[in-house]
Design a protein around this motif. Structure first.
Motif, PDB file in Angstrom:
ATOM      1  N   UNK A 124       0.840  -1.190   0.000  1.00 14.98           N
ATOM      2  CA  UNK A 124       0.000   0.000   0.000  1.00 14.98           C
ATOM      3  C   UNK A 124       0.884   1.252   0.000  1.00 14.98           C
ATOM      4  N   UNK A 125       0.684   2.176  -0.955  1.00 15.12           N
ATOM      5  CA  UNK A 125       1.523   3.381  -0.978  1.00 15.12           C
ATOM      6  C   UNK A 125       1.409   4.236   0.282  1.00 15.12           C
ATOM      7  N   UNK A 126       0.327   4.112   1.023  1.00  9.01           N
ATOM      8  CA  UNK A 126       0.241   4.818   2.311  1.00  9.01           C
ATOM      9  C   UNK A 126       1.322   4.318   3.262  1.00  9.01           C
ATOM     10  N   UNK A 127       1.562   3.006   3.262  1.00  7.01           N
ATOM     11  CA  UNK A 127       2.614   2.446   4.115  1.00  7.01           C
ATOM     12  C   UNK A 127       3.990   2.850   3.608  1.00  7.01           C
ATOM     13  N   UNK A 128       4.144   2.924   2.302  1.00  4.37           N
ATOM     14  CA  UNK A 128       5.418   3.372   1.742  1.00  4.37           C
ATOM     15  C   UNK A 128       5.727   4.798   2.206  1.00  4.37           C
TER      16      UNK A 128
END
Length: 278
Positions: A124-128
């Motif tokens: 998930x790009x939020x986690x990135x």
């Protein structure tokens, strides 16, 4: 120089024309950390459930991997099942169970915060972005992604692309994100967001490095390393990234020449991955 990786740690069920492997150790973080540990110390950040086999933990401990960022949560470990056809180009996903990975939020231990090389696996790009906001002045950051995030979280992924130095995607993902059929035009569109380099993974055809230099100076192509038998391509992209980042961490050479050499290392490391299951 140490390398930080965040990504999935999974239990896989994989079917290919050459057989089937159930309950195999998998996940992007697993493949990357295992291969990158051949080059340098790796800080692994991920989550596993209470069902995660002790033998897999012992395997990680036997490598040059720092497990302080590995969270142990109550519940089941992330599980993925997939099937490959004769061409082995794409996997058909049969089942995905996020389990404890669905509620995962990374917390970096002290040593990992200062890691000079950071790889954000396909999550998930939020986690990135959470990771990029925690690390302190890394020398090089890189991320991988996939078509699912391009459809479901395009704006967030765009923010993440603005924040990294290197992007690794396959051909179809590059075209999808950029909305361009011409691969070079699509690559230039991604580089315009801020990364200094784009690595285009091309499977059996190798990989292409695109940098900001004009014309042919901005292109470099490395062939896939030839292997006699391709048994299971699962994790090949992750170990390609490990060879790429591992070489850069060991050499410290972040010039275009260094990136080109890293591309070749990625191709060689990935060639070992496809020769057997898990």
């Amino acid at each position: 120089m140490s390398i930080l990786v965040i990504g999935s740690i999974a239990i896989d069920h994989v079917e290919t024309p050459w057989g089937c492997r159930a309950d195999a150790l998998g996940g992007a973080c697993t493949y990357f950390a295992t291969a990158a540990s051949l080059y340098d110390r790796v800080h692994m950040v991920g989550v596993v459930g209470s069902d995660f086999p002790e033998e897999h933990l012992r395997f990680f401990q036997s490598r040059n991997i720092d497990l302080r960022g590995l969270q142990m949560a109550d519940g089941r470990t992330f599980r993925w099942a997939g099937r490959y056809g004769q061409d082995l180009g794409d996997a058909e996903t049969l089942d995905t169970q996020l389990n404890v990975f669905g509620d995962f939020h990374p917390v970096l231990p002290a040593g990992a915060v200062q890691a000079p090389f950071v790889f954000l696996a396909n999550i998930d790009p939020d986690l990135q972005i959470e990771i990029l906001q925690q690390v302190r002045a890394p020398r090089l950051t890189a991320l991988d992604s996939m078509n699912f995030w391009m459809h479901s979280k395009r704006d967030t992924l765009t923010r993440a692309l603005h924040m990294v130095d290197v992007v690794l995607l396959n051909e179809s993902e590059v075209r999808l994100y950029a909305g361009e059929t011409n691969l070079l035009a699509a690559a230039r569109a991604i580089l315009s967001l801020g990364p200094r380099a784009l690595v285009i993974k091309r499977g059996e055809h190798g990989a292409t490095l695109v940098t900001a230099s004009a014309g042919a100076d901005g292109l470099f192509m490395a062939p896939a390393y030839p292997v006699e038998a391709v048994v299971d391509p699962t994790g090949a992209g992750d170990t390609f990234a490990a060879g790429f980042m591992g070489y850069l961490a060991r050499s410290g050479d972040l010039s275009v020449r260094g990136l080109r050499r890293a591309l070749v290392h990625g191709a060689v490391v990935a060639s070992f991955t496809v020769e057997d299951f898990s």
